[in-house]
Motif scaffolding. Sequence first.
Motif, PDB file in Angstrom:
ATOM      1  N   TYR A  65      40.962  44.350  52.462  1.00 55.11           N
ATOM      2  CA  TYR A  65      40.800  42.987  51.950  1.00 55.11           C
ATOM      3  C   TYR A  65      39.976  42.960  50.671  1.00 55.11           C
ATOM      4  N   ASP A  66      39.109  43.948  50.475  1.00 57.11           N
ATOM      5  CA  ASP A  66      38.389  44.050  49.210  1.00 57.11           C
ATOM      6  C   ASP A  66      39.354  44.394  48.073  1.00 57.11           C
ATOM      7  N   VAL A  67      40.329  45.246  48.381  1.00 62.11           N
ATOM      8  CA  VAL A  67      41.344  45.602  47.375  1.00 62.11           C
ATOM      9  C   VAL A  67      42.217  44.390  47.064  1.00 62.11           C
ATOM     10  N   TRP A  68      42.603  43.670  48.097  1.00 66.79           N
ATOM     11  CA  TRP A  68      43.475  42.511  47.902  1.00 66.79           C
ATOM     12  C   TRP A  68      42.778  41.363  47.178  1.00 66.79           C
ATOM     13  N   ALA A  69      41.461  41.361  47.141  1.00 59.63           N
ATOM     14  CA  ALA A  69      40.720  40.276  46.488  1.00 59.63           C
ATOM     15  C   ALA A  69      40.482  40.535  45.004  1.00 59.63           C
ATOM     16  N   GLU A  70      41.073  41.591  44.459  1.00 61.29           N
ATOM     17  CA  GLU A  70      40.943  41.868  43.020  1.00 61.29           C
ATOM     18  C   GLU A  70      41.526  40.694  42.231  1.00 61.29           C
ATOM     19  N   PRO A  71      40.752  40.112  41.307  1.00 64.58           N
ATOM     20  CA  PRO A  71      41.239  38.915  40.602  1.00 64.58           C
ATOM     21  C   PRO A  71      42.320  39.179  39.555  1.00 64.58           C
ATOM     22  N   LYS A  72      42.449  40.404  39.084  1.00 56.95           N
ATOM     23  CA  LYS A  72      43.428  40.683  38.044  1.00 56.95           C
ATOM     24  C   LYS A  72      44.833  40.781  38.619  1.00 56.95           C
TER      25      LYS A  72
END
Length: 924
Positions: free
Chosen positions: A501-508
């Motif tokens: 979920y940290d990876v999926w929360a990348e804003p770019k």
Amino acid sequence: MPLKTIFLFVLSLFIFWPLTPDKEEVKKPEDWPEITQTAKPWTRWWWMGNAVDETNLSSLLTNYQESGLGGVEIAPIYGAKGYEDRYLDFLSDDWLDMLDFTINKAKDLGMGVDMTQGTGWPYGGPQVGRNEAASRMIIQDYSLKAGGKLNSPILFQRKSERQPMAELIAVMGYNDSGAAIELTEYLDAQGNLNWEADGDWDLKAIFLDKTGQMVKRAAPGGVGFTLDHFSKSAVDAYNQYFEEKMASKDFDIRAFYNDSFEVYGADFTATFFEDFERLRGYDLKQYLPYLESEENSEMVRRVKSDYRETINDLLISNFTRNWTSWAHSQSKLTKNQAHGSPGNLLDLYGAVDIPECETFGSSYFPIPGLRRDSADIRNVDPDPIMLKFASSAAHIKSKNLTSSETFTWLGEHFKSSYSQMKPEVEQAFLAGVNHIFYHGVTYSPSDVSYPGWLFYASLNLTQNNSLWPHFNEFNQFITRSQSILQAGNPDNELLVYWPVYDVWAEPKGKMEMITVHAVDEWLHSTEFYQLSSSLMEAGYSLDFISDEMIASSKAVQGNIQTSKNNQAKVLIIPETEFMPMSTLEKIIQLAQNGAKVIFQSKPKSIPGIHQNQGALQSSFDQLWASLNFQNGVSQQGKGNITLSDKISETLIKQGINREQLVDAGLDFIRRKTVNETYYFIANHSANTVNQRINLANEAETVILMDPLTGKTGVLNSVLSAGQTSIDLYMKSGESIFLKLLEKDVSTQLEEWPDYSEIQGTYDLSENWKLEFENGQPELPAPMQMDVISPWTDRGNVAADNFSGQATYSTTFDFDKTEGKSYLLTIDQVYESAKIKINGEYAGGIWSIPYQLDISAHLKDGQNTMQIEVANLMANSIRYLDRNHIEWRNYHEINFVNIDYKPFDASNWKTMPSGIGGKVKILEF
């Protein structure tokens, strides 16, 4: 029970159960495990233009089997120009006849057959209509002022007249107050919006468009659109097409194979908004400005996380699990490369029968003498942690095989040697891979002149390769290794949570493609990567685990059991920003039932957007607070949860022993059977290791097993305080297996020779004869050498151009002492050598260190030695290009160099070939 179900059950027993000997079979302690079909390396088999026939299929498969391959993976691809009359359309009756012939011939040879379910990559073809083709979301922006109306209709803005019109899904309006309203109902058939704005509004028209991507490198009969992997109906239709085409016979292939996810720009499907609301609980259309934004804000990150999780859910349910379920109904297995996809790699790998990773590029190893020319390698380093995603999924789910597409672009065409391949494949073994697939072997008929048909990307392992006559030596090394690496179960003590979920929360960006080539962006900078690397460097063995995998685990007798044949001692949660409430609840439950858990820090938040966001976050925080850590420890029923940023120290306190051999620069992986523990140990450091090593396992007997030669012997060992100590001598570049037995059977076995102290040296470097036996473009005349040396750079043009095999021979007097061991050493082999002593085959020398125990073949008095050397293809290919002899003429990409530019070897320097430096016999 249906026949197909029975077949699949029996097949799964053969492939996935740990390999254990029959109860009635008497196995000696020093024996290697049974050599199975899967223990042997397999290869991807490029069918160029599908221009195959029974005669060549038969001879090639026989050649492959004799060279030590266990199976082939059929991959139809574009063809060679000038041979169009031989092309067969993919899945045509003629093509299916060739498939049937291949399967039966392979079965007669004891080989297996897999096939990709398409041509080229990714999945797609002429059967994929526009409705089933890969889709994308296109958003067109409009503005409305208060009281105004749009002056032009809302129509899809095509880039060219040939581009098909996209389907309008919805029109949304957004104002500065954060309000969102759907306006689709106000649109007439001509696209005119009959709605008067009350205030200023930004409008977004959402279209379902098609990416237009065609199958890449398609074979005849396979040209068409790429499949929409997110659509169950599209995937079902695709599978049904194959089922109908292959219904004429029971084609006994083992597995369908799917390549890495290279579906470019696909981020949508027709039912996406409905699926999103069902899975996430709200209408994504209301939040589209956040999905489009790249602002590093909480709302943007949460919306993108939910969007990417939904893409993951659709991919895994509609394609991966759906495809696997269909394959099982056809009595077939699935083999899948999850990397490159926009999803949770662990769950995607775990949803198939055989997870497959990929080694792409060349790794740096500080092994003295190992050639690595920067001009011949791609700027991509294979990362062992990337490989571990596939093996972790296999271990967690008790799938015995982890395959690897191996040696993709290891080096420039025709310049890769077995000595370069060995540490690369060992690195894959150390990462948990145990089912090697070469990339690759190209089908090339006998009437095509040298160098035959070749695939555009290296590695080119074909029957025309000058190294091919020595291929079996390399294959035997892999076979012996995999016979152990497929035995029993993995023996990894730690589980490390991957915070996806940290990876999926990348804003770019919109999609988050988890690719091999972007590890710097999604992997290397994370605490998960840093912690996993430091634990492995400290001597711990570990697997990665997902939220879904945690949910299906249970605590058993103080361990964490993830599936029937896999368990670990500790679950570690690295620094994590987002964690679902359900995952935290499950972790606490595991601890209450006896598990040990270590958190590096408190997870900060639940992921995504929820209607009752504040209440859910409050509940999450309260649940964490209820752990009530005392001195960093929370007792939970039979187990405990520790909060510590010093993970290694905490593991020591909990009695989790590390392997101290890493302090000497060694790498390892372990497997356990009922009565044995196996270590695979590689010395990829620059130094020789000669010291006492403590193993974190108890054993009364330790047997060293050499995968290069198959030889075994007992090591002196001491058991004390739960550890086994051995004296270990390993040169840089060596790898070994250790078999640890609970019983003392050392007196029944021969001791492993002590190669650490040289007691005598015999220099055989003088007086050699060299004869050229087989190769291209012509055989040079024999040479007499006062001092043995390479046959290149001697002013002999024919020798400089030669690629093939040549034999050095000599006669020498030798004083042999009974009870002594004798090691043949060669300073440099360019590139592979087969050794005969007194007419007897003694073994091969093709990897660093260039050495071979020849004790059993020497005699007192006069001896003869023949060294057959196979060099690289590079020199003969250079000759072809310098003389403008056409040998590459293919459709599609044709043939490119490692930088994807037109290939030209005419300016290459001569590659050294033959024997370099001293040839010695060392006495021990």
